[in-house]
Design a protein around this motif. Sequence first.
Motif, PDB file in Angstrom:
ATOM      1  N   ASP A   6       0.807  -1.217   0.000  1.00 18.37           N
ATOM      2  CA  ASP A   6       0.000   0.000   0.000  1.00 18.37           C
ATOM      3  C   ASP A   6       0.843   1.273   0.000  1.00 18.37           C
ATOM      4  OD1 ASP A   6       0.915  -0.195   2.591  1.00 18.37           O
ATOM      5  OD2 ASP A   6      -1.070  -0.367   3.508  1.00 18.37           O
ATOM      6  N   ASN A   7       2.030   1.217   0.630  1.00 21.92           N
ATOM      7  CA  ASN A   7       2.863   2.426   0.642  1.00 21.92           C
ATOM      8  C   ASN A   7       4.188   2.247  -0.101  1.00 21.92           C
ATOM      9  OD1 ASN A   7       4.571   1.004   2.401  1.00 21.92           O
ATOM     10  ND2 ASN A   7       3.666   1.931   4.226  1.00 21.92           N
ATOM     11  N   GLY A   8       4.463   1.015  -0.548  1.00 21.79           N
ATOM     12  CA  GLY A   8       5.673   0.775  -1.326  1.00 21.79           C
ATOM     13  C   GLY A   8       6.961   0.915  -0.554  1.00 21.79           C
ATOM     14  N   LYS A   9       6.871   0.834   0.773  1.00 19.19           N
ATOM     15  CA  LYS A   9       8.067   1.030   1.596  1.00 19.19           C
ATOM     16  C   LYS A   9       8.586  -0.294   2.157  1.00 19.19           C
ATOM     17  CE  LYS A   9       6.917   5.735   3.078  1.00 19.19           C
ATOM     18  NZ  LYS A   9       6.646   6.625   4.244  1.00 19.19           N
ATOM     19  N   VAL A  10       9.896  -0.360   2.311  1.00 19.45           N
ATOM     20  CA  VAL A  10      10.566  -1.491   2.943  1.00 19.45           C
ATOM     21  C   VAL A  10      11.123  -1.027   4.280  1.00 19.45           C
ATOM     22  CG1 VAL A  10      12.480  -3.130   2.810  1.00 19.45           C
ATOM     23  CG2 VAL A  10      11.197  -2.558   0.747  1.00 19.45           C
ATOM     24  N   ILE A  11      10.784  -1.744   5.359  1.00 16.41           N
ATOM     25  CA  ILE A  11      11.342  -1.417   6.669  1.00 16.41           C
ATOM     26  C   ILE A  11      12.027  -2.651   7.245  1.00 16.41           C
ATOM     27  CG2 ILE A  11       9.624   0.359   7.133  1.00 16.41           C
ATOM     28  CD1 ILE A  11       8.306  -1.661   9.100  1.00 16.41           C
ATOM     29  N   ALA A  12      13.103  -2.431   7.979  1.00 16.99           N
ATOM     30  CA  ALA A  12      13.802  -3.529   8.641  1.00 16.99           C
ATOM     31  C   ALA A  12      13.078  -3.876   9.933  1.00 16.99           C
ATOM     32  CB  ALA A  12      15.247  -3.138   8.929  1.00 16.99           C
ATOM     33  N   LEU A  13      12.850  -5.153  10.166  1.00 12.08           N
ATOM     34  CA  LEU A  13      12.220  -5.605  11.402  1.00 12.08           C
ATOM     35  C   LEU A  13      13.273  -5.660  12.508  1.00 12.08           C
ATOM     36  CD1 LEU A  13      10.037  -8.477   9.917  1.00 12.08           C
ATOM     37  CD2 LEU A  13       9.276  -6.189  10.597  1.00 12.08           C
ATOM     38  N   ASP A  14      12.890  -5.266  13.706  1.00 11.45           N
ATOM     39  CA  ASP A  14      13.808  -5.234  14.838  1.00 11.45           C
ATOM     40  C   ASP A  14      13.871  -6.614  15.490  1.00 11.45           C
ATOM     41  OD1 ASP A  14      15.389  -4.709  16.993  1.00 11.45           O
ATOM     42  OD2 ASP A  14      13.993  -3.322  17.983  1.00 11.45           O
ATOM     43  N   LEU A  15      14.965  -7.328  15.255  1.00 14.92           N
ATOM     44  CA  LEU A  15      15.162  -8.655  15.844  1.00 14.92           C
ATOM     45  C   LEU A  15      16.248  -8.635  16.906  1.00 14.92           C
ATOM     46  CD1 LEU A  15      15.042 -10.892  12.617  1.00 14.92           C
ATOM     47  CD2 LEU A  15      13.150 -10.150  14.073  1.00 14.92           C
ATOM     48  N   SER A  16      16.572  -7.452  17.393  1.00 13.10           N
ATOM     49  CA  SER A  16      17.698  -7.309  18.322  1.00 13.10           C
ATOM     50  C   SER A  16      17.482  -8.050  19.637  1.00 13.10           C
ATOM     51  CB  SER A  16      17.969  -5.830  18.604  1.00 13.10           C
ATOM     52  OG  SER A  16      16.821  -5.204  19.172  1.00 13.10           O
ATOM     53  N   GLY A  17      16.249  -8.274  20.025  1.00  5.82           N
ATOM     54  CA  GLY A  17      15.988  -8.956  21.286  1.00  5.82           C
ATOM     55  C   GLY A  17      15.865 -10.459  21.147  1.00  5.82           C
ATOM     56  N   PHE A  18      16.134 -10.971  19.950  1.00  2.63           N
ATOM     57  CA  PHE A  18      15.935 -12.401  19.691  1.00  2.63           C
ATOM     58  C   PHE A  18      17.205 -13.020  19.104  1.00  2.63           C
ATOM     59  CE2 PHE A  18      12.056  -9.985  18.556  1.00  2.63           C
ATOM     60  CZ  PHE A  18      11.314 -10.273  19.705  1.00  2.63           C
ATOM     61  N   LYS A  19      17.188 -14.322  18.991  1.00  2.66           N
ATOM     62  CA  LYS A  19      18.285 -14.999  18.297  1.00  2.66           C
ATOM     63  C   LYS A  19      18.183 -14.611  16.827  1.00  2.66           C
ATOM     64  CE  LYS A  19      17.740 -18.722  21.624  1.00  2.66           C
ATOM     65  NZ  LYS A  19      18.653 -18.071  22.552  1.00  2.66           N
ATOM     66  N   ASN A  20      19.232 -14.076  16.278  1.00  2.00           N
ATOM     67  CA  ASN A  20      19.089 -13.521  14.927  1.00  2.00           C
ATOM     68  C   ASN A  20      20.315 -13.704  14.035  1.00  2.00           C
ATOM     69  OD1 ASN A  20      20.953 -11.608  15.842  1.00  2.00           O
ATOM     70  ND2 ASN A  20      19.396 -10.055  16.239  1.00  2.00           N
ATOM     71  N   TYR A  21      21.211 -14.645  14.417  1.00  2.00           N
ATOM     72  CA  TYR A  21      22.402 -14.856  13.586  1.00  2.00           C
ATOM     73  C   TYR A  21      22.022 -15.546  12.269  1.00  2.00           C
ATOM     74  CZ  TYR A  21      27.204 -15.886  12.261  1.00  2.00           C
ATOM     75  OH  TYR A  21      28.402 -15.940  11.587  1.00  2.00           O
TER      76      TYR A  21
END
Length: 708
Positions: free
Chosen positions: A243-258
């Motif tokens: 709907d807005n054509g935007k890409v945002i990064a999801l915040d995974l800093s509090g989780f296992k994310n390697y």
Amino acid sequence: MRKLFISLCLFGTLTVSGQEITLDKIYSGYYRSNGIAGIASLKNGENYVVIEPSGIAKYSYKTSEKVGNIVDGSFESYIFSDDESKILLLKESEPIYRHSFLGKFDVKDLKSGIVISLNNGNFIQEPTFSPDGSKVAFIADNNLYYQDLNSQKITKITSDGQKNAILNGLADWVYEEEFGHARQYEWTKNSDAIVFIKSDESAVPEMYIPIYNKQLYPSEMRFKYPKAGETNSTVSAQLYRLDNGKVIALDLSGFKNYYLPNVFRTAKADEIFLISSERTQNASDVLKVNTKTGKVTRLFTETDEKWVDTDNVTLEFLEDNSFIWGSERDGYRHLYWYSADGKLKRQVTKGNWEVTDYYGYNPKTKEVLVQTTEKGSINKVVSRINIQNGKSVIISNPEGNNRANFSGNYQYFIETSSTAARPFTYVLKDGNGKKVKELQNNDQLLQKLKADNMVTREFFTIPNEAGDQMNAWVMKPKNFDPNKKYPLFMFQYSGPGSQSVSNSWDGGNGLWFNHLVQQGYIVACVDGRGTGYKGTKYKKTTYLNLGKYETEDQITAAKWFGKQSYIDADRIGIFGWSFGGYMASLALTKGADVFKVGIAVAPVTNWRYYDTVYTERFLRTPQENPKGYDENSPTEFAKLMKGKFLLIHGTADDNVHFQNSLELSEALIQNKKQFEFMAYPDKNHGIFGGSTRPQLYQKMTDFILENL
């Protein structure tokens, strides 16, 4: 390192008669088997489709008769839109790695007959319909796009994709190889957003492979390959809203994310699941993404003191968004039922057996449809299991290896079945397992093989030093004489979770083994510690010592055979490919007093040369566990080499690099050891193409005949 299926490439046709299984017959196509390609059910539960030379054909479950073609023409594969009003057709493809390929695709509207070429007919990767069927997302040049099927407008979602640098929605080499898939994006159920993984492999060390191909100056194949202990891609989860054509990064800093190996669509609009883990791979977070807000919530963490199989994830969402989850937490791979908010409702399956495949859930009967080892670890059966009381009903053949393709309403399924003595059959059955009609068999193939004096595998168990009963099979000559001494040729793979001792048809190496048996050899195979389907204790014993116990078990098995009255203990050989080649190399060094002959094809010879995801899952990093690497490396024990050794490798192997065999060669040379080395120019891990396989198997056969 996913197990390599070593098939003997069968091509052409030839009418041959005789009393022996020969390499010429194997490679002429004389033993070609029948099959049914591309089986899939339509959602109405009344019809199924298959790929035929004339097109995508439609059949009736009730009558098993052909209704007609959905699409005419020749296609490699197809995918239906969710409402089955459109079909995505692969017309042409070019392979890249094990799973990835470039393809040219058309979308056909089955109501209007209109055909649209995706990306203006240019090559793309991993196309997927939006759930509403109005769009198709795809990847081109490492960027993510979608094409509107009504306007044909192509929208570019990302712009930073770059070879050997940035990948959007597409797995890098090690993710593809070890997590088992190339696509790393998913549509939401309401088709208004896509969650994808962005991989930055800029800092990953680069591997280069010379490509000769009759060129005056060889060219180079360059790609990012993280070896054990080295830098991996930096990954992040991204949310794109249409709907807005935007890409945002999801915040995974509090989780296992390697590692971010898996992206799943749920049964709820505006929601996606992610599976993530740290580098050690002994814990995985199950994360819920709200695609309206971008908020990420951890539902639970799957843990294991050794490793979690993130390359073998079972996750199925039911209508209420509760879900079925596969886990080894009780010592065997079983299914668990969770509520939509991540609370465990109950363990669905339980027992000293494993769930080996998942086919679906029938809401009317409240049953999951699965493949299991309920009838023993060398057999796989298809069962219906009630998720509320755990009651199991086997609906396939009770022995052998059985798979199922279910109708949309679960009232029918097509059973694909084989045993060690019977090639594949395809049988239409009702939901209770009652035979409706045999659709295809391989009786003619079996008659040919029996006429050529085929022998079948005999199954039994052999004890190891730890007190385990190791699954084993043996093939003996037709005129076997228990008072005679026979040379023994052992085959194995032995990799973590693998299985080579299975009550299933082997139309690949099995034919070659028959040929060897007819030359007077006994052929055997033993699945030692580390192999699968016997519980996690057996499978995970090898943790941090990959190769140690597996080698000990092959040596123990060889000694056991050597004590049998019919085996010549001075004439025992061993063969393996990939992990099996690694094992054969260890057998001729650590087990040099037991084995007279060894053939190692495309072996790992030092785990420091293999990739991060696979190697570190079982050994941790070389920095953490140097002994685990060095004390189980054939290159470290080259001085112990005895007997006759044949080393084989393709120079363009992107998986187990040619470097492995060169390093082992150098170690053997410096220890003044004589051996044979066969290099296959520009051939990858499978070593095939043209006359390559016939030449390879003749080479190995001659080596065995001359030295064993």
